[in-house]
Each structure stands twice: as C-alpha cells, then as structure tokens.
Design a protein around this motif. Structure first.
Motif, mmCIF file in Angstrom:
data_model
loop_
_atom_site.group_PDB
_atom_site.id
_atom_site.type_symbol
_atom_site.label_atom_id
_atom_site.label_comp_id
_atom_site.label_asym_id
_atom_site.label_seq_id
_atom_site.Cartn_x
_atom_site.Cartn_y
_atom_site.Cartn_z
ATOM 1 N N THR A 1 9.303 12.511 -10.422
ATOM 2 C CA THR A 1 10.505 12.197 -9.658
ATOM 3 C C THR A 1 10.753 10.687 -9.669
ATOM 4 O O THR A 1 9.868 9.907 -10.035
ATOM 5 N N GLN A 2 11.959 10.306 -9.280
ATOM 6 C CA GLN A 2 12.312 8.893 -9.164
ATOM 7 C C GLN A 2 12.838 8.647 -7.760
ATOM 8 O O GLN A 2 13.822 9.266 -7.343
ATOM 9 N N LEU A 3 12.181 7.760 -7.031
ATOM 10 C CA LEU A 3 12.534 7.468 -5.645
ATOM 11 C C LEU A 3 13.182 6.093 -5.586
ATOM 12 O O LEU A 3 12.599 5.102 -6.018
ATOM 13 N N ARG A 4 14.396 6.044 -5.064
ATOM 14 C CA ARG A 4 15.084 4.768 -4.897
ATOM 15 C C ARG A 4 14.715 4.207 -3.532
ATOM 16 O O ARG A 4 14.909 4.868 -2.507
ATOM 17 N N VAL A 5 14.164 2.989 -3.518
ATOM 18 C CA VAL A 5 13.596 2.449 -2.292
ATOM 19 C C VAL A 5 14.360 1.211 -1.833
ATOM 20 O O VAL A 5 14.797 0.381 -2.636
ATOM 21 N N LEU A 6 14.500 1.119 -0.511
ATOM 22 C CA LEU A 6 15.054 -0.053 0.145
ATOM 23 C C LEU A 6 13.959 -0.675 1.009
ATOM 24 O O LEU A 6 13.164 0.042 1.630
ATOM 25 N N VAL A 7 13.912 -1.981 1.047
ATOM 26 C CA VAL A 7 12.940 -2.687 1.874
ATOM 27 C C VAL A 7 13.529 -2.863 3.270
ATOM 28 O O VAL A 7 14.654 -3.357 3.421
ATOM 29 N N GLU A 8 12.774 -2.465 4.278
ATOM 30 C CA GLU A 8 13.240 -2.617 5.654
ATOM 31 C C GLU A 8 12.957 -4.032 6.143
ATOM 32 O O GLU A 8 11.833 -4.527 6.027
ATOM 33 N N PRO B 1 5.873 2.818 -11.499
ATOM 34 C CA PRO B 1 6.435 4.069 -12.022
ATOM 35 C C PRO B 1 6.906 4.965 -10.883
ATOM 36 O O PRO B 1 6.232 5.111 -9.860
ATOM 37 N N GLY B 2 8.067 5.561 -11.071
ATOM 38 C CA GLY B 2 8.589 6.473 -10.062
ATOM 39 C C GLY B 2 9.402 5.816 -8.972
ATOM 40 O O GLY B 2 10.008 6.515 -8.159
ATOM 41 N N LEU B 3 9.422 4.482 -8.918
ATOM 42 C CA LEU B 3 10.177 3.784 -7.881
ATOM 43 C C LEU B 3 11.255 2.903 -8.512
ATOM 44 O O LEU B 3 11.028 2.268 -9.537
ATOM 45 N N THR B 4 12.413 2.853 -7.877
ATOM 46 C CA THR B 4 13.473 1.927 -8.245
ATOM 47 C C THR B 4 13.829 1.110 -7.009
ATOM 48 O O THR B 4 14.279 1.665 -6.001
ATOM 49 N N ASP C 1 0.836 -1.206 0.000
ATOM 50 C CA ASP C 1 0.000 0.000 0.000
ATOM 51 C C ASP C 1 0.872 1.259 0.000
ATOM 52 O O ASP C 1 0.586 2.227 -0.716
ATOM 53 N N ALA C 2 1.934 1.231 0.793
ATOM 54 C CA ALA C 2 2.859 2.372 0.811
ATOM 55 C C ALA C 2 3.538 2.527 -0.541
ATOM 56 O O ALA C 2 3.690 3.642 -1.046
ATOM 57 N N ALA C 3 3.933 1.409 -1.144
ATOM 58 C CA ALA C 3 4.574 1.468 -2.464
ATOM 59 C C ALA C 3 3.628 2.069 -3.494
ATOM 60 O O ALA C 3 4.042 2.876 -4.342
ATOM 61 N N LEU C 4 2.369 1.690 -3.445
ATOM 62 C CA LEU C 4 1.387 2.220 -4.395
ATOM 63 C C LEU C 4 1.248 3.730 -4.248
ATOM 64 O O LEU C 4 1.252 4.471 -5.242
#
Length: 233
Positions: A118-125, A155-158, A104-107
């Motif tokens: 924008t492009q947000l680079r994400v790490l999984v906790e 889209p927008g997440l890496t 849900d947060a990713a969506l």
C-alpha cells in the motif's frame, strides 16, 4: 433529502463560497468527514449523498468501518496519534495519515505499508499554538524532523504536507494567524528540502473551517457540523 444530506450540502456550499472568496476553486479543498464514534450506517448514508473522504481517530474502529464498507471510491484518513502497535492497521486500511510526529512511527508505518503493498500519504502534525495538551511537533522542531526524514527512503510513504489545529474557541484573528503560520511553514519546508509533493494543508474544523480555507487549507476536517454530537465512547 435527509437531514444529513442537507447538512452536507450546506457545508459544501460554504466551502465553495470560502474558496471562491479567496480566489481558489472549490475543488482545491477536500472535505474530510470525521466519523469517529458514528456508525458505519451513518457513513454509508453520507457516502450516498456524495461524500468520499472520511476520517477516523481510532485505528480499530476505523478498520472495522472500512471492512464494513468495501467501496473503492472512498478514501479513509487516519487523524489520531500513531501508536506503534496500531501502525499495521493504519498502513493496511487507510490512504491518508494526518498526524505523523516521529521517526519511529514513520519506520513502523513504512515497514507495514511496504509489506502490504500500500501507499500511505502522510502529513506532519505541527503544534503551531504550542498547546501542551495537543500533539504535534513544535514549529522549531519541524525543520530538524524533516531533515532527518529526508535523509532516508521511506517505502510505502509519501510525505504530502502539514496538519494543525487552532486553539479551541479562538477568535477569527487568532485562528487565521495559526493557519497562516502553517501555510508559511509548508512553503519554507518545500524550499528548504525540495519537497515537490508537499502541497497539502489539513487545517480547519467545524467552527473555523471557513477561516482555514481563506488561509489556504486543502483539507478541512468536519465532524460535529455534519454528524451532530458524537456518540458516547
């Protein structure tokens, strides 16, 4: 040289030493200066010393500092839990997120990042130590989460890697075991899901970052050892 710059130089030297001792280049490890509750002036002073990566845990506080310091050379990392009503602020103002733990947060982040261009680079906790007081996915839940995440486009997440914390006050052996487990999980995930960009390991803080680097950290999150005790709030 200011006290802050002296502390920064000392920590950068320790990072370089730990990296070299483990057969790695110092440039392979990013220092993320955790500026939560500290002033924009303190951030500006540390930036003048050469620091480029800063971390915040509160979306509104971080966005205000970013607005006060419109320096394109600085990269801002969001470290706190993602509240859906703060996803727009995170996606618009931060380049990195270290604390993804739900679809849900990713969506919400993907929708706002795409809208903002924008492009947000994400790490999984990941809660490697299974501490009920901490956020993050369990080690057993991680594969199912990544399978669900990989089943659609964002889209927008890496998706860039994993984050964890060792137990507070853990001795070297226990802390290093936590960090080694995260490194192993990341390698397993890369193989299982073909995640070629999944290279980042955010682990290690003021008391244990040298052990994290020995176990493969690519980012260390340091606040107190740089800025001193947090301001109230």
């Amino acid at each position: 040289m200011s006290d802050l710059c002296e502390r920064y130089a000392h920590i950068m030297a320790r990072i370089a030493h730990a990296a070299h001792a483990s057969g790695r280049s110092a440039s392979a490890v990013r220092l993320v200066a955790v500026s939560k509750t500290h002033t924009a002036e303190a951030v500006a002073q540390l930036a003048a010393c050469g620091q480029r990566h800063f971390g915040e845990s509160r979306a509104q506080e971080g966005a205000a500092k970013i607005a006060a310091m419109p320096d394109a050379a600085l990269e801002w990392h969001f470290l706190g839990p993602v509240q859906r009503n703060k996803a727009r602020l995170i996606a618009r103002h931060f380049r990195w997120l270290h604390s993804l733990e739900g679809l849900d947060a990713a969506l919400a982040l993907s929708r706002h990042a795409e809208a903002a261009g924008t492009q947000l680079r994400v790490l999984v906790e990941v809660n490697v130590t299974a501490d009920p007081r901490k956020h993050g996915l369990s080690t057993t839940a991680l594969p199912a989460f990544l399978e669900a995440y990989s089943a659609r486009a964002w889209p927008g997440l890496t998706l860039s890697g994993l984050m964890t914390m060792a137990a507070h006050g853990a001795p070297e052996g226990a802390a290093r075991a936590t960090f080694a487990r995260l490194r192993e999980l990341a390698a397993d995930c890369r193989r299982a899901f073909g995640l070629t960009d999944f290279q980042e390991l955010s682990m290690g803080m003021s008391d244990d970052y040298h052990w994290a680097i020995a176990e493969g950290a690519t980012m260390v999150r340091i606040g107190r050892a740089l800025f001193g005790a947090r301001e109230s709030g």
